[in-house]
Design a protein around this motif. Structure first.
Motif, PDB file in Angstrom:
ATOM      1  N   LEU A 157       0.986  -1.353  -0.150  1.00 59.86           N
ATOM      2  CA  LEU A 157       0.095   0.275   0.100  1.00 59.86           C
ATOM      3  C   LEU A 157       1.064   1.296  -0.052  1.00 59.86           C
ATOM      4  O   LEU A 157       1.785   1.363   0.899  1.00 59.86           O
ATOM      5  CB  LEU A 157      -0.778  -0.036   1.341  1.00 59.86           C
ATOM      6  CG  LEU A 157      -2.230  -1.005   1.096  1.00 59.86           C
ATOM      7  CD1 LEU A 157      -2.736  -1.013   2.368  1.00 59.86           C
ATOM      8  CD2 LEU A 157      -3.115  -0.087   0.374  1.00 59.86           C
ATOM      9  N   THR A 158       0.689   2.122  -0.923  1.00 59.01           N
ATOM     10  CA  THR A 158       1.392   3.261  -1.302  1.00 59.01           C
ATOM     11  C   THR A 158       0.726   4.385  -1.051  1.00 59.01           C
ATOM     12  O   THR A 158      -0.228   4.627  -2.082  1.00 59.01           O
ATOM     13  CB  THR A 158       2.521   3.217  -2.591  1.00 59.01           C
ATOM     14  OG1 THR A 158       3.286   1.857  -2.497  1.00 59.01           O
ATOM     15  CG2 THR A 158       3.357   4.166  -2.516  1.00 59.01           C
ATOM     16  N   THR A 159       0.665   5.841  -0.577  1.00 56.87           N
ATOM     17  CA  THR A 159       0.079   6.746  -0.688  1.00 56.87           C
ATOM     18  C   THR A 159       1.068   7.719  -1.937  1.00 56.87           C
ATOM     19  O   THR A 159       2.300   7.720  -1.740  1.00 56.87           O
ATOM     20  CB  THR A 159       0.340   7.681   0.545  1.00 56.87           C
ATOM     21  OG1 THR A 159      -0.212   6.992   1.709  1.00 56.87           O
ATOM     22  CG2 THR A 159      -0.420   9.162   0.362  1.00 56.87           C
ATOM     23  N   LEU A 160       0.343   7.927  -2.687  1.00 61.11           N
ATOM     24  CA  LEU A 160       0.778   8.506  -4.206  1.00 61.11           C
ATOM     25  C   LEU A 160       0.234  10.024  -4.137  1.00 61.11           C
ATOM     26  O   LEU A 160      -0.980  10.301  -4.283  1.00 61.11           O
ATOM     27  CB  LEU A 160       0.321   7.835  -5.434  1.00 61.11           C
ATOM     28  CG  LEU A 160       0.829   6.300  -5.393  1.00 61.11           C
ATOM     29  CD1 LEU A 160       0.189   5.890  -6.544  1.00 61.11           C
ATOM     30  CD2 LEU A 160       2.166   6.068  -5.488  1.00 61.11           C
ATOM     31  N   GLU A 161       1.236  11.065  -4.076  1.00 58.28           N
ATOM     32  CA  GLU A 161       0.784  12.455  -4.373  1.00 58.28           C
ATOM     33  C   GLU A 161       0.505  12.450  -5.994  1.00 58.28           C
ATOM     34  O   GLU A 161       1.029  11.697  -6.667  1.00 58.28           O
ATOM     35  CB  GLU A 161       1.921  13.211  -3.858  1.00 58.28           C
ATOM     36  CG  GLU A 161       2.483  13.510  -2.670  1.00 58.28           C
ATOM     37  CD  GLU A 161       1.249  13.931  -1.681  1.00 58.28           C
ATOM     38  OE1 GLU A 161       0.426  14.698  -2.179  1.00 58.28           O
ATOM     39  OE2 GLU A 161       0.947  13.311  -0.629  1.00 58.28           O
ATOM     40  N   PRO A 162      -0.120  13.411  -6.249  1.00 62.93           N
ATOM     41  CA  PRO A 162      -0.612  13.811  -7.790  1.00 62.93           C
ATOM     42  C   PRO A 162       0.791  13.718  -8.666  1.00 62.93           C
ATOM     43  O   PRO A 162       2.025  14.302  -8.227  1.00 62.93           O
ATOM     44  CB  PRO A 162      -0.977  15.221  -7.887  1.00 62.93           C
ATOM     45  CG  PRO A 162      -1.735  15.308  -6.510  1.00 62.93           C
ATOM     46  CD  PRO A 162      -0.943  14.728  -5.487  1.00 62.93           C
ATOM     47  N   GLY A 163       0.849  12.764  -9.605  1.00 56.73           N
ATOM     48  CA  GLY A 163       1.982  12.673 -10.639  1.00 56.73           C
ATOM     49  C   GLY A 163       2.981  11.542 -10.172  1.00 56.73           C
ATOM     50  O   GLY A 163       3.831  11.098 -10.681  1.00 56.73           O
ATOM     51  N   ALA A 164       2.782  11.128  -8.782  1.00 57.16           N
ATOM     52  CA  ALA A 164       3.713  10.166  -8.332  1.00 57.16           C
ATOM     53  C   ALA A 164       3.152   8.747  -8.780  1.00 57.16           C
ATOM     54  O   ALA A 164       2.162   8.333  -9.335  1.00 57.16           O
ATOM     55  CB  ALA A 164       3.867   9.998  -6.716  1.00 57.16           C
ATOM     56  N   SER A 165       4.101   7.637  -8.548  1.00 56.11           N
ATOM     57  CA  SER A 165       3.721   6.286  -9.151  1.00 56.11           C
ATOM     58  C   SER A 165       4.373   5.217  -8.359  1.00 56.11           C
ATOM     59  O   SER A 165       5.223   5.539  -7.317  1.00 56.11           O
ATOM     60  CB  SER A 165       4.158   6.285 -10.733  1.00 56.11           C
ATOM     61  OG  SER A 165       5.629   6.005 -10.559  1.00 56.11           O
ATOM     62  N   THR A 166       3.700   4.144  -8.149  1.00 53.99           N
ATOM     63  CA  THR A 166       4.400   2.883  -7.397  1.00 53.99           C
ATOM     64  C   THR A 166       4.563   1.832  -8.578  1.00 53.99           C
ATOM     65  O   THR A 166       3.646   1.918  -9.486  1.00 53.99           O
ATOM     66  CB  THR A 166       3.631   2.311  -6.353  1.00 53.99           C
ATOM     67  OG1 THR A 166       4.210   1.393  -5.709  1.00 53.99           O
ATOM     68  CG2 THR A 166       2.269   2.048  -6.914  1.00 53.99           C
ATOM     69  N   ALA A 167       5.559   0.882  -8.449  1.00 51.49           N
ATOM     70  CA  ALA A 167       5.684  -0.422  -9.508  1.00 51.49           C
ATOM     71  C   ALA A 167       5.837  -1.604  -8.638  1.00 51.49           C
ATOM     72  O   ALA A 167       6.046  -1.761  -7.492  1.00 51.49           O
ATOM     73  CB  ALA A 167       7.058   0.087 -10.198  1.00 51.49           C
ATOM     74  N   LEU A 168       5.808  -2.689  -9.444  1.00 51.95           N
ATOM     75  CA  LEU A 168       5.834  -3.832  -9.076  1.00 51.95           C
ATOM     76  C   LEU A 168       6.453  -5.115 -10.415  1.00 51.95           C
ATOM     77  O   LEU A 168       5.628  -4.743 -11.327  1.00 51.95           O
ATOM     78  CB  LEU A 168       4.650  -4.542  -8.604  1.00 51.95           C
ATOM     79  CG  LEU A 168       4.331  -6.067  -8.211  1.00 51.95           C
ATOM     80  CD1 LEU A 168       5.375  -6.321  -7.008  1.00 51.95           C
ATOM     81  CD2 LEU A 168       2.931  -6.359  -8.045  1.00 51.95           C
ATOM     82  N   THR A 169       7.338  -5.772 -10.242  1.00 54.81           N
ATOM     83  CA  THR A 169       7.782  -6.585 -10.911  1.00 54.81           C
ATOM     84  C   THR A 169       7.687  -7.862 -10.679  1.00 54.81           C
ATOM     85  O   THR A 169       8.174  -8.382  -9.576  1.00 54.81           O
ATOM     86  CB  THR A 169       9.408  -6.345 -11.196  1.00 54.81           C
ATOM     87  OG1 THR A 169       9.553  -4.685 -11.522  1.00 54.81           O
ATOM     88  CG2 THR A 169      10.079  -7.198 -12.335  1.00 54.81           C
ATOM     89  N   ILE A 170       6.950  -8.814 -11.703  1.00 48.58           N
ATOM     90  CA  ILE A 170       6.872 -10.178 -11.548  1.00 48.58           C
ATOM     91  C   ILE A 170       7.578 -10.972 -12.679  1.00 48.58           C
ATOM     92  O   ILE A 170       7.590 -10.544 -13.587  1.00 48.58           O
ATOM     93  CB  ILE A 170       5.287 -10.422 -11.472  1.00 48.58           C
ATOM     94  CG1 ILE A 170       4.497  -9.841 -10.423  1.00 48.58           C
ATOM     95  CG2 ILE A 170       5.076 -11.894 -11.500  1.00 48.58           C
ATOM     96  CD1 ILE A 170       3.025  -9.672 -10.623  1.00 48.58           C
ATOM     97  N   THR A 171       8.207 -12.094 -12.213  1.00 50.88           N
ATOM     98  CA  THR A 171       8.887 -12.759 -13.159  1.00 50.88           C
ATOM     99  C   THR A 171       8.285 -14.007 -13.279  1.00 50.88           C
ATOM    100  O   THR A 171       8.107 -14.665 -12.291  1.00 50.88           O
ATOM    101  CB  THR A 171      10.387 -13.151 -12.995  1.00 50.88           C
ATOM    102  OG1 THR A 171      11.093 -11.596 -12.836  1.00 50.88           O
ATOM    103  CG2 THR A 171      11.241 -14.056 -13.768  1.00 50.88           C
ATOM    104  N   GLY A 172       7.767 -14.538 -14.485  1.00 51.32           N
ATOM    105  CA  GLY A 172       7.151 -15.695 -14.715  1.00 51.32           C
ATOM    106  C   GLY A 172       8.201 -16.776 -15.464  1.00 51.32           C
ATOM    107  O   GLY A 172       8.725 -16.412 -16.297  1.00 51.32           O
ATOM    108  N   THR A 173       8.183 -18.057 -14.992  1.00 53.41           N
ATOM    109  CA  THR A 173       9.313 -19.031 -15.348  1.00 53.41           C
ATOM    110  C   THR A 173       8.352 -20.215 -15.494  1.00 53.41           C
ATOM    111  O   THR A 173       7.525 -20.687 -14.448  1.00 53.41           O
ATOM    112  CB  THR A 173      10.188 -19.317 -14.532  1.00 53.41           C
ATOM    113  OG1 THR A 173      10.996 -18.168 -14.089  1.00 53.41           O
ATOM    114  CG2 THR A 173      11.228 -20.312 -15.208  1.00 53.41           C
TER     115      THR A 173
END
Length: 297
Positions: A276-292
């Motif tokens: 859970l991430t508080t994002l100010e206007p213009g901000a972003s959050t990311a998540l990377t998933i690797t599938g094998t």
């Protein structure tokens, strides 16, 4: 640009993506084995809508959801009580709206429209490696004029009937929790540092606060493993669960307790969440998933 079906192929894996259907990955093929579940009542083998159908945004109650299947991204937490919860699926922008698509090195990137309730715009970037693996990079950007607080939530639907195994780091207690009991809570065992969820006919969900950052599911003669980073100091939705496992199977009648959800098949969902991430206007959050993908012996 939003157009048709896009295929990524490295000779080992073949990925089929449909930007017009919520930016979904709808086919993950390893040699002759299809790993993802998709709805045969809605799509043909070439990922085209049946009977000349046209992709349209979908909204309403859960019983109205057009579950195409595959892999897609939603915001969490889910709920219907207030504006800090996402009341889907369905959702006419992030879940079923058209995504624009552009080429990247080794893959493609898809971007949603701006969703007014959450304030978010999603980007899903798929990249194929040289072997039986791929990377999915997710980004949620606050495109509103107010601060918002959300987590990325990626949902991968697989055919039911396989065993789910997940690594446990045991940094949070309890390591496994029941989250949803539509017809019951899924049964499971803990074998050392592994969670094992056997095939079973139940509609319900487990949360895995103690995840070690990987989960696998057997599909026929192959297995898909999803790997992801976990921040054990951060807060996650759903009892602090960076990983969730959902099981469903067809029922004689829709489940009124879940918005008239009417499961179309035996399905396993591997659900990976960011913090859970508080994002100010213009901000972003990311998540990377690797599938094998690997073949079972």
């Amino acid at each position: 640009m939003v157009s048709g079906v896009h295929w990524l192929d490295n000779g080992v894996l073949r990925l089929g993506v449909v930007p017009a259907l919520g930016g979904r990955l709808l086919s993950l093929r390893y040699k002759e084995i299809e790993l993802l579940w998709r709805n045969p009542a809605l799509l043909d083998a070439d990922l085209r809508l049946l009977d000349g159908g046209v992709a349209r945004p979908n909204s309403g109650r859960m019983g109205d959801w057009l579950n195409y299947g595959g892999d897609k991204t939603w915001p969490a937490p889910q709920g219907w009580d207030h504006n800090d919860q996402w009341p889907g699926p369905p959702d006419p922008v992030l879940d079923s709206g058209p995504y624009t698509v552009s080429s990247t090195e080794g893959g493609l990137s898809m971007t949603s429209g701006a969703e007014p309730r959450t304030g978010l715009r999603f980007t899903r970037t798929l990249t194929l490696g040289t072997g039986a693996s791929y990377t999915l990079r997710l980004t949620a950007e606050n495109v509103s004029t107010r601060p918002v607080r959300w987590a990325l939530w990626n949902v991968t639907q697989l055919p039911g009937g396989g065993t789910v195994t997940a690594g446990l780091a045991r940094r949070r207690a309890p390591a496994v929790v029941g989250l949803v009991a539509g017809t019951g809570t899924p049964e499971y065992t803990v074998d050392g540092d592994r969670l094992v969820v056997p095939p079973q006919d139940v509609v319900g969900k487990l949360g895995v606060p103690g995840t070690a950052g990987w989960v696998s599911c057997d599909v026929g003669a192959a297995s898909l493993t999803l790997s992801f980073d976990v921040d054990h100091e951060a807060e996650y939705p759903d009892s602090d669960s960076p990983l969730e496992v959902w099981l469903e199977h067809p029922l004689p009648a829709p489940l009124a307790s879940l918005g008239d959800l009417d499961p179309p098949a035996r399905i396993v969902e591997l659900e990976v969440l960011g913090p859970l991430t508080t994002l100010e206007p213009g901000a972003s959050t990311a998540l990377t998933i690797t599938g094998t993908v690997c073949r079972l012996t």
